[in-house]
Motif scaffolding. Structure first.
Motif, PDB file in Angstrom:
ATOM      1  N   GLY A  55       6.002 -37.826  13.869  1.00 25.42           N
ATOM      2  CA  GLY A  55       4.793 -38.605  13.636  1.00 25.42           C
ATOM      3  C   GLY A  55       4.170 -38.268  12.299  1.00 25.42           C
ATOM      4  N   TRP A  56       3.657 -39.277  11.587  1.00 28.26           N
ATOM      5  CA  TRP A  56       3.212 -39.115  10.208  1.00 28.26           C
ATOM      6  C   TRP A  56       1.713 -39.324   9.992  1.00 28.26           C
ATOM      7  CZ3 TRP A  56       7.620 -42.779   8.169  1.00 28.26           C
ATOM      8  CH2 TRP A  56       8.862 -42.130   8.338  1.00 28.26           C
ATOM      9  N   ASP A  57       1.092 -40.218  10.733  1.00 24.29           N
ATOM     10  CA  ASP A  57      -0.306 -40.602  10.474  1.00 24.29           C
ATOM     11  C   ASP A  57      -1.234 -40.029  11.542  1.00 24.29           C
ATOM     12  OD1 ASP A  57       0.645 -42.168   8.412  1.00 24.29           O
ATOM     13  OD2 ASP A  57       0.484 -44.054   9.506  1.00 24.29           O
ATOM     14  N   LEU A  58      -2.343 -39.433  11.110  1.00 26.42           N
ATOM     15  CA  LEU A  58      -3.303 -38.922  12.083  1.00 26.42           C
ATOM     16  C   LEU A  58      -4.716 -38.993  11.539  1.00 26.42           C
ATOM     17  CD1 LEU A  58      -4.462 -35.842  11.243  1.00 26.42           C
ATOM     18  CD2 LEU A  58      -2.111 -35.241  11.738  1.00 26.42           C
ATOM     19  N   ALA A  59      -5.675 -39.031  12.463  1.00 24.51           N
ATOM     20  CA  ALA A  59      -7.090 -38.878  12.147  1.00 24.51           C
ATOM     21  C   ALA A  59      -7.702 -38.016  13.233  1.00 24.51           C
ATOM     22  CB  ALA A  59      -7.790 -40.235  12.080  1.00 24.51           C
ATOM     23  N   GLY A  60      -8.674 -37.175  12.847  1.00 24.40           N
ATOM     24  CA  GLY A  60      -9.264 -36.287  13.833  1.00 24.40           C
ATOM     25  C   GLY A  60     -10.375 -35.456  13.238  1.00 24.40           C
ATOM     26  N   VAL A  61     -10.602 -34.285  13.844  1.00 21.75           N
ATOM     27  CA  VAL A  61     -11.698 -33.400  13.450  1.00 21.75           C
ATOM     28  C   VAL A  61     -11.128 -32.023  13.139  1.00 21.75           C
ATOM     29  CG1 VAL A  61     -13.849 -32.309  14.210  1.00 21.75           C
ATOM     30  CG2 VAL A  61     -13.335 -34.666  14.894  1.00 21.75           C
ATOM     31  N   VAL A  62     -11.574 -31.438  12.029  1.00 23.64           N
ATOM     32  CA  VAL A  62     -11.109 -30.090  11.670  1.00 23.64           C
ATOM     33  C   VAL A  62     -11.645 -29.084  12.692  1.00 23.64           C
ATOM     34  CG1 VAL A  62     -11.175 -28.247   9.953  1.00 23.64           C
ATOM     35  CG2 VAL A  62     -10.929 -30.633   9.219  1.00 23.64           C
ATOM     36  N   GLN A  63     -10.744 -28.454  13.418  1.00 25.70           N
ATOM     37  CA  GLN A  63     -11.130 -27.450  14.406  1.00 25.70           C
ATOM     38  C   GLN A  63     -11.245 -26.069  13.760  1.00 25.70           C
ATOM     39  OE1 GLN A  63      -9.545 -27.822  18.455  1.00 25.70           O
ATOM     40  NE2 GLN A  63      -8.821 -25.705  18.306  1.00 25.70           N
ATOM     41  N   ARG A  64     -10.376 -25.829  12.755  1.00 25.53           N
ATOM     42  CA  ARG A  64     -10.451 -24.571  12.003  1.00 25.53           C
ATOM     43  C   ARG A  64     -10.060 -24.854  10.563  1.00 25.53           C
ATOM     44  NH1 ARG A  64      -7.453 -21.505  15.040  1.00 25.53           N
ATOM     45  NH2 ARG A  64      -5.581 -21.235  13.773  1.00 25.53           N
ATOM     46  N   ALA A  65     -10.941 -24.532   9.617  1.00 23.10           N
ATOM     47  CA  ALA A  65     -10.671 -24.788   8.209  1.00 23.10           C
ATOM     48  C   ALA A  65      -9.542 -23.905   7.706  1.00 23.10           C
ATOM     49  CB  ALA A  65     -11.932 -24.541   7.387  1.00 23.10           C
ATOM     50  N   ALA A  66      -8.928 -24.301   6.597  1.00 21.47           N
ATOM     51  CA  ALA A  66      -7.828 -23.541   6.010  1.00 21.47           C
ATOM     52  C   ALA A  66      -8.316 -22.144   5.605  1.00 21.47           C
ATOM     53  CB  ALA A  66      -7.268 -24.278   4.794  1.00 21.47           C
ATOM     54  N   ALA A  67      -7.463 -21.151   5.852  1.00 21.59           N
ATOM     55  CA  ALA A  67      -7.837 -19.761   5.588  1.00 21.59           C
ATOM     56  C   ALA A  67      -8.032 -19.481   4.106  1.00 21.59           C
ATOM     57  CB  ALA A  67      -6.775 -18.823   6.170  1.00 21.59           C
ATOM     58  N   ASP A  68      -7.382 -20.248   3.227  1.00 21.39           N
ATOM     59  CA  ASP A  68      -7.506 -19.990   1.794  1.00 21.39           C
ATOM     60  C   ASP A  68      -8.754 -20.633   1.185  1.00 21.39           C
ATOM     61  OD1 ASP A  68      -6.891 -22.684   1.657  1.00 21.39           O
ATOM     62  OD2 ASP A  68      -5.052 -22.434   0.494  1.00 21.39           O
ATOM     63  N   GLY A  69      -9.575 -21.265   2.018  1.00 24.88           N
ATOM     64  CA  GLY A  69     -10.815 -21.849   1.540  1.00 24.88           C
ATOM     65  C   GLY A  69     -10.696 -23.253   0.989  1.00 24.88           C
ATOM     66  N   SER A  70      -9.503 -23.800   0.956  1.00 28.18           N
ATOM     67  CA  SER A  70      -9.312 -25.156   0.432  1.00 28.18           C
ATOM     68  C   SER A  70      -9.586 -26.184   1.518  1.00 28.18           C
ATOM     69  CB  SER A  70      -7.884 -25.324  -0.094  1.00 28.18           C
ATOM     70  OG  SER A  70      -6.936 -25.219   0.970  1.00 28.18           O
ATOM     71  N   GLY A  71      -9.850 -27.403   1.087  1.00 29.92           N
ATOM     72  CA  GLY A  71      -9.933 -28.521   2.017  1.00 29.92           C
ATOM     73  C   GLY A  71     -11.235 -28.633   2.777  1.00 29.92           C
ATOM     74  N   PRO A  72     -11.272 -29.542   3.755  1.00 31.34           N
ATOM     75  CA  PRO A  72     -12.514 -29.847   4.481  1.00 31.34           C
ATOM     76  C   PRO A  72     -12.955 -28.689   5.376  1.00 31.34           C
ATOM     77  CG  PRO A  72     -10.868 -31.607   4.717  1.00 31.34           C
ATOM     78  CD  PRO A  72     -10.167 -30.431   4.142  1.00 31.34           C
ATOM     79  N   PRO A  73     -14.266 -28.601   5.643  1.00 34.35           N
ATOM     80  CA  PRO A  73     -14.781 -27.534   6.504  1.00 34.35           C
ATOM     81  C   PRO A  73     -14.593 -27.847   7.985  1.00 34.35           C
ATOM     82  CG  PRO A  73     -16.572 -28.928   5.801  1.00 34.35           C
ATOM     83  CD  PRO A  73     -15.347 -29.437   5.090  1.00 34.35           C
ATOM     84  N   GLU A  74     -14.819 -26.862   8.808  1.00 34.38           N
ATOM     85  CA  GLU A  74     -14.781 -27.050  10.255  1.00 34.38           C
ATOM     86  C   GLU A  74     -15.778 -28.141  10.658  1.00 34.38           C
ATOM     87  OE1 GLU A  74     -16.002 -24.515  14.249  1.00 34.38           O
ATOM     88  OE2 GLU A  74     -15.227 -23.433  12.484  1.00 34.38           O
ATOM     89  N   GLY A  75     -15.344 -29.022  11.550  1.00 30.93           N
ATOM     90  CA  GLY A  75     -16.194 -30.099  12.036  1.00 30.93           C
ATOM     91  C   GLY A  75     -16.089 -31.388  11.255  1.00 30.93           C
ATOM     92  N   ALA A  76     -15.405 -31.365  10.101  1.00 28.37           N
ATOM     93  CA  ALA A  76     -15.277 -32.577   9.291  1.00 28.37           C
ATOM     94  C   ALA A  76     -14.350 -33.580   9.965  1.00 28.37           C
ATOM     95  CB  ALA A  76     -14.748 -32.232   7.906  1.00 28.37           C
ATOM     96  N   GLN A 108      -9.295 -46.880  12.424  1.00 24.35           N
ATOM     97  CA  GLN A 108      -9.096 -47.447  11.089  1.00 24.35           C
ATOM     98  C   GLN A 108      -8.411 -46.436  10.168  1.00 24.35           C
ATOM     99  OE1 GLN A 108     -13.353 -48.354  10.501  1.00 24.35           O
ATOM    100  NE2 GLN A 108     -12.707 -50.449  10.035  1.00 24.35           N
ATOM    101  N   ALA A 109      -8.897 -45.205  10.209  1.00 24.90           N
ATOM    102  CA  ALA A 109      -8.357 -44.176   9.326  1.00 24.90           C
ATOM    103  C   ALA A 109      -6.902 -43.871   9.636  1.00 24.90           C
ATOM    104  CB  ALA A 109      -9.202 -42.906   9.440  1.00 24.90           C
ATOM    105  N   ALA A 110      -6.561 -43.798  10.919  1.00 29.24           N
ATOM    106  CA  ALA A 110      -5.191 -43.446  11.297  1.00 29.24           C
ATOM    107  C   ALA A 110      -4.188 -44.467  10.806  1.00 29.24           C
ATOM    108  CB  ALA A 110      -5.093 -43.308  12.816  1.00 29.24           C
ATOM    109  N   ALA A 111      -4.625 -45.691  10.563  1.00 27.19           N
ATOM    110  CA  ALA A 111      -3.719 -46.744  10.092  1.00 27.19           C
ATOM    111  C   ALA A 111      -3.393 -46.615   8.609  1.00 27.19           C
ATOM    112  CB  ALA A 111      -4.327 -48.111  10.365  1.00 27.19           C
ATOM    113  N   LEU A 112      -4.114 -45.749   7.886  1.00 30.89           N
ATOM    114  CA  LEU A 112      -4.032 -45.753   6.427  1.00 30.89           C
ATOM    115  C   LEU A 112      -2.880 -44.963   5.800  1.00 30.89           C
ATOM    116  CD1 LEU A 112      -7.794 -45.364   5.426  1.00 30.89           C
ATOM    117  CD2 LEU A 112      -6.387 -47.424   5.261  1.00 30.89           C
ATOM    118  N   PRO A 113      -2.555 -43.742   6.241  1.00 26.19           N
ATOM    119  CA  PRO A 113      -1.749 -42.865   5.376  1.00 26.19           C
ATOM    120  C   PRO A 113      -0.442 -43.445   4.861  1.00 26.19           C
ATOM    121  CG  PRO A 113      -2.768 -41.564   7.096  1.00 26.19           C
ATOM    122  CD  PRO A 113      -3.060 -42.997   7.425  1.00 26.19           C
TER     123      PRO A 113
END
Length: 308
Positions: A55-76, A108-113
């Motif tokens: 599976g390639w396309d997904l949309a959801g909520v960040v449960q745990r942000a990346a450990a290196d500090g990059s990307g969206p925060p928890e809850g995004a 809508q978002a899941a249809a995009l990637p």
């Protein structure tokens, strides 16, 4: 967690338990809310060992942000391109994640990637379409409907090719100036051709490209179909014409980064200028029926499954 794993049962998946993912430092753990189906991944199901997660396309909520500090925060709220998306949890590279505007729903978002990025890149390769003639074959599919809209938004005259009036429904509303049901080797020339069918359709498209024009070949809907064309149709008749091959996979997104491309698409959806055109929306517990509908070409646009 629960996941759709490949199975020997028709049409190739079953909902069952799978190990939770373990994110790398540059990966966010995403609680998946919606996924969408693409013909490429669905057609590949029989080639994968039973028990594989795809599976390639997904949309959801960040449960745990990346450990290196990059990307969206928890809850995004996020959308992403991944290679193991069909699950309740996914460890997604932050280079392949984008934050959703409040106006954009998970479906809508899941249809995009994959479909949206493919259409966007194809038109980017073709160059500025303003006041140019753009042809989109396979226009009734997920990629095709995005390509029609994006070309129209950029100021092109857009011709869409769809196999039947039923599958072509809504294309003129999305921005197609003309809809035809068969592409022949003779007829008006096009500056940019987004070719999503392959075989004889690609052969005809090569004979319809204008001088200095661009053909971007995305797919071959019939793997057994050969593409034949007289060489002079491209090299002598249309000097300067170019033929590109393009496929968007999660690994490509990881190498190049998909965040910027997803942001471009999301801004258009949020503004009401781009319609992901979700034709089928159902629970992932009905995945088998949705997959079969996609394979049977009964879906005009995108199929989205809610992870409930």
């Amino acid at each position: 967690m629960l996941a759709l794993l490949t199975s020997s049962a028709d049409p190739g998946v079953e909902l069952t338990e799978a190990p939770d993912p373990e994110p790398l430092p540059n990966e966010a753990l995403v609680a998946v809310k919606a996924i969408s189906l693409n013909r490429g991944e669905v057609r590949a199901l029989p080639t994968k060992p039973p028990g594989s997660l795809t599976g390639w396309d997904l949309a959801g909520v960040v449960q745990r942000a990346a450990a290196d500090g990059s990307g969206p925060p928890e809850g995004a709220r996020v959308v992403g391109l991944h290679d193991q998306a069909w699950a309740q949890l996914a460890a997604v590279s932050t280079h392949a994640l984008a934050v959703l505007p409040d106006e954009v729903a998970f479906a809508q978002a899941a249809a995009l990637p994959v479909a949206g990025i493919t259409a966007l890149l194809a038109l980017d390769i073709g160059g500025n379409p303003l006041a140019r003639r753009v042809l989109v074959t396979g226009a009734s599919g997920g990629v095709g409907r995005f390509a029609v809209q994006l070309a129209h938004l950029a100021g092109a005259h857009v011709t869409g090719v769809s196999a039947s009036p039923e599958r072509a429904r809504g294309l003129t509303d999305l921005g197609a100036d003309e809809v035809i049901h068969e592409l022949t080797p003779e007829g008006p020339e096009f500056d940019v051709i987004v070719e999503a069918v392959g075989g004889g359709s690609l052969g005809a498209a090569i004979q319809r490209v204008a001088a200095d024009g661009t053909i971007v070949s995305l797919a071959n809907s019939d793997p057994s179909a050969l593409t034949e064309f007289p060489p002079r149709a491209l090299f002598s008749r249309a000097p300067g014409a170019r033929l590109y091959g393009l496929m968007v996979f999660p690994e490509l997104a990881k190498r190049r980064g998909a965040t910027g491309m997803l942001d471009r698409l999301l801004s258009l959806v949020a503004a009401g200028r781009l319609d992901p055109h979700v034709d089928l929306e159902t629970s992932w517990r009905e995945a088998a029926d949705a997959i079969q509908a996609l394979l049977d070409r009964r879906i005009a646009g995108k199929a989205v499954l809610h992870v409930d």
